[in-house]
Scaffold this motif. Structure first.
Motif, PDB file in Angstrom:
ATOM      1  N   SER A 134      41.312  40.546  47.892  1.00 14.29           N
ATOM      2  CA  SER A 134      42.754  40.900  47.441  1.00 14.29           C
ATOM      3  C   SER A 134      42.973  42.693  47.366  1.00 14.29           C
ATOM      4  CB  SER A 134      42.891  41.084  45.555  1.00 14.29           C
ATOM      5  OG  SER A 134      42.947  39.880  44.991  1.00 14.29           O
ATOM      6  N   LEU A 135      44.052  43.089  48.083  1.00 10.21           N
ATOM      7  CA  LEU A 135      44.289  43.861  48.684  1.00 10.21           C
ATOM      8  C   LEU A 135      45.383  44.901  48.230  1.00 10.21           C
ATOM      9  CD1 LEU A 135      44.295  43.710  52.342  1.00 10.21           C
ATOM     10  CD2 LEU A 135      42.804  44.093  51.068  1.00 10.21           C
ATOM     11  N   PRO A 136      45.398  45.764  47.898  1.00  9.50           N
ATOM     12  CA  PRO A 136      46.633  46.745  46.734  1.00  9.50           C
ATOM     13  C   PRO A 136      47.471  47.015  47.866  1.00  9.50           C
ATOM     14  CG  PRO A 136      45.159  48.208  47.173  1.00  9.50           C
ATOM     15  CD  PRO A 136      44.220  46.905  47.146  1.00  9.50           C
ATOM     16  N   GLY A 180      49.297  42.379  47.394  1.00  8.43           N
ATOM     17  CA  GLY A 180      49.393  41.535  46.141  1.00  8.43           C
ATOM     18  C   GLY A 180      49.973  40.223  45.905  1.00  8.43           C
ATOM     19  N   TRP A 181      51.253  39.859  45.794  1.00  8.11           N
ATOM     20  CA  TRP A 181      51.756  38.166  46.354  1.00  8.11           C
ATOM     21  C   TRP A 181      51.429  38.398  47.199  1.00  8.11           C
ATOM     22  CZ3 TRP A 181      53.338  36.110  42.536  1.00  8.11           C
ATOM     23  CH2 TRP A 181      53.488  36.431  41.338  1.00  8.11           C
ATOM     24  N   TYR A 182      51.054  38.534  48.363  1.00  6.64           N
ATOM     25  CA  TYR A 182      50.933  37.779  49.869  1.00  6.64           C
ATOM     26  C   TYR A 182      48.993  36.914  49.710  1.00  6.64           C
ATOM     27  CZ  TYR A 182      48.695  37.044  54.764  1.00  6.64           C
ATOM     28  OH  TYR A 182      48.192  36.520  55.736  1.00  6.64           O
ATOM     29  N   CYS A 183      48.780  38.410  49.588  1.00  4.58           N
ATOM     30  CA  CYS A 183      46.868  37.687  48.837  1.00  4.58           C
ATOM     31  C   CYS A 183      47.301  37.032  47.826  1.00  4.58           C
ATOM     32  CB  CYS A 183      46.348  38.873  48.215  1.00  4.58           C
ATOM     33  SG  CYS A 183      46.332  40.092  49.426  1.00  4.58           S
ATOM     34  N   ALA A 184      47.805  36.599  46.331  1.00  4.96           N
ATOM     35  CA  ALA A 184      48.207  35.309  45.681  1.00  4.96           C
ATOM     36  C   ALA A 184      48.549  34.213  46.505  1.00  4.96           C
ATOM     37  CB  ALA A 184      49.537  35.775  44.154  1.00  4.96           C
ATOM     38  N   SER A 185      49.494  34.253  47.528  1.00  2.85           N
ATOM     39  CA  SER A 185      49.945  32.735  47.592  1.00  2.85           C
ATOM     40  C   SER A 185      48.762  32.135  48.694  1.00  2.85           C
ATOM     41  CB  SER A 185      50.708  33.199  49.026  1.00  2.85           C
ATOM     42  OG  SER A 185      50.582  34.161  49.887  1.00  2.85           O
ATOM     43  N   LYS A 186      48.063  33.308  49.440  1.00  2.00           N
ATOM     44  CA  LYS A 186      46.992  32.678  50.242  1.00  2.00           C
ATOM     45  C   LYS A 186      45.889  32.007  49.497  1.00  2.00           C
ATOM     46  CE  LYS A 186      48.229  32.920  54.517  1.00  2.00           C
ATOM     47  NZ  LYS A 186      48.775  32.380  54.919  1.00  2.00           N
TER      48      LYS A 186
END
Length: 294
Positions: free
Chosen positions: A146-148, A151-157
């Motif tokens: 996860s990257l600041p 957040g939503w891109y990381c959540a989707s992946k």
């Protein structure tokens, strides 16, 4: 024996285009999907210049009706359904978690997470009947790390990785193999597109970090091209027993390892430093400047 058919979503640019061309030149019957007639025309022109043979279908993966229509057409083109699908279509929604509104978050999850699951539902009956097939989902190292400001891109992946892991176990007994591809950063255009989706900067508490997005986009132009990702997809399709996951790129492997092995406080600090949420100590800043030739 006729070549195996493979659908590649988001085939018009970046990783999708690289995968489309790599598979076509390797002898697969590739069907590339794009969202608009203009992108379809552009894809056909690129394919023609390379001497490959690729069929195309219009598809908006975020639209359920479009998915049904496209895969009904593809079923007719492939005698019942494709042998494999490469779920590549996606985008990166940037922004601090509190700045991304509900509509933007839903669009991110619809495209990157729900669409691949929907497409799996559409192709699995034919694969199960043949007791043979492949589903390859293009994730990212962000599916592990996860990257600041992403957040939503990381959540989707990360959601895609969880769903893919479950799907792999569920379909194994039917002869269907499910694979994750986890690339690091490559020159694909996704970051330039993402910069256009930044939330309003003026009213944000993170406006200084958004101002640094131009540098991220400039740096993205120097990244390696996407062919290593295409080669990983080719390997996953050719292997008799493909690996569950393929991490692509040294940066992806080191980032994934560090996120597991290093203390969370240390990785948080490094990520905050990298995204401008934390100022570098003077000694570190001077060293970075020297590396950049300043």
């Amino acid at each position: 024996m006729s070549p195996k058919s493979v659908v590649v979503t988001g085939a018009g640019r970046g990783i999708g285009l690289a995968v489309t061309l790599e598979l076509a030149h390797a002898g697969f019957d590739v069907i590339g999907t794009v969202r608009t007639p203009e992108k379809d025309e552009a894809l056909r022109a690129v394919v023609e210049r390379t001497g490959a043979a690729v069929r195309t279908v219009l598809l908006d993966v975020a639209d359920a009706t479009s998915c049904v229509q496209a895969f009904t057409e593809i079923a007719m083109m492939t005698d019942g359904g494709p042998w494999a699908v490469v779920n590549n279509a996606g985008f990166a929604q940037p922004g601090a978690v509190e700045d991304v509104d509900d509509e933007q978050a839903r669009r991110q999850l619809e495209t990157n997470l729900i669409a691949p699951a929907r497409i799996a539902r559409l192709v699995l009956p034919a694969m199960r009947e043949r007791r043979d097939g492949r589903i390859v989902n293009i994730s990212s190292v962000a599916g592990r790390v996860s990257l600041p400001m992403l957040g939503w891109y990381c959540a989707s992946k990360q959601g895609l990785e969880s769903v893919t892991d479950a799907l792999r176990m569920e379909t194994e007994s039917f002869g269907v193999k499910v694979v994750l591809i986890e690339p690091g950063s490559h020159r694909t255009g996704i970051w330039e597109q993402g910069a256009e989706l930044l939330p309003a900067e003026r009213t944000s508490a993170y406006r200084d970090q958004y101002a640094a997005a131009d540098q991220v986009v400039r740096d993205a132009r120097t990244l390696p091209g996407p062919r290593p990702v295409a080669l990983a997809v080719l390997k996953a399709l050719n292997a008799r027993r493909p690996l569950p996951r393929y991490l692509v790129g040294g940066g992806a492997r080191s980032a994934a390892a560090l996120d597991v092995l290093a203390p969370t406080a240390a990785t948080d600090w490094a990520k905050q430093l990298a995204t401008g949420l934390r100022a570098a100590p003077p000694r570190v800043a001077r060293a970075v400047d020297r590396l950049r030739g300043k």
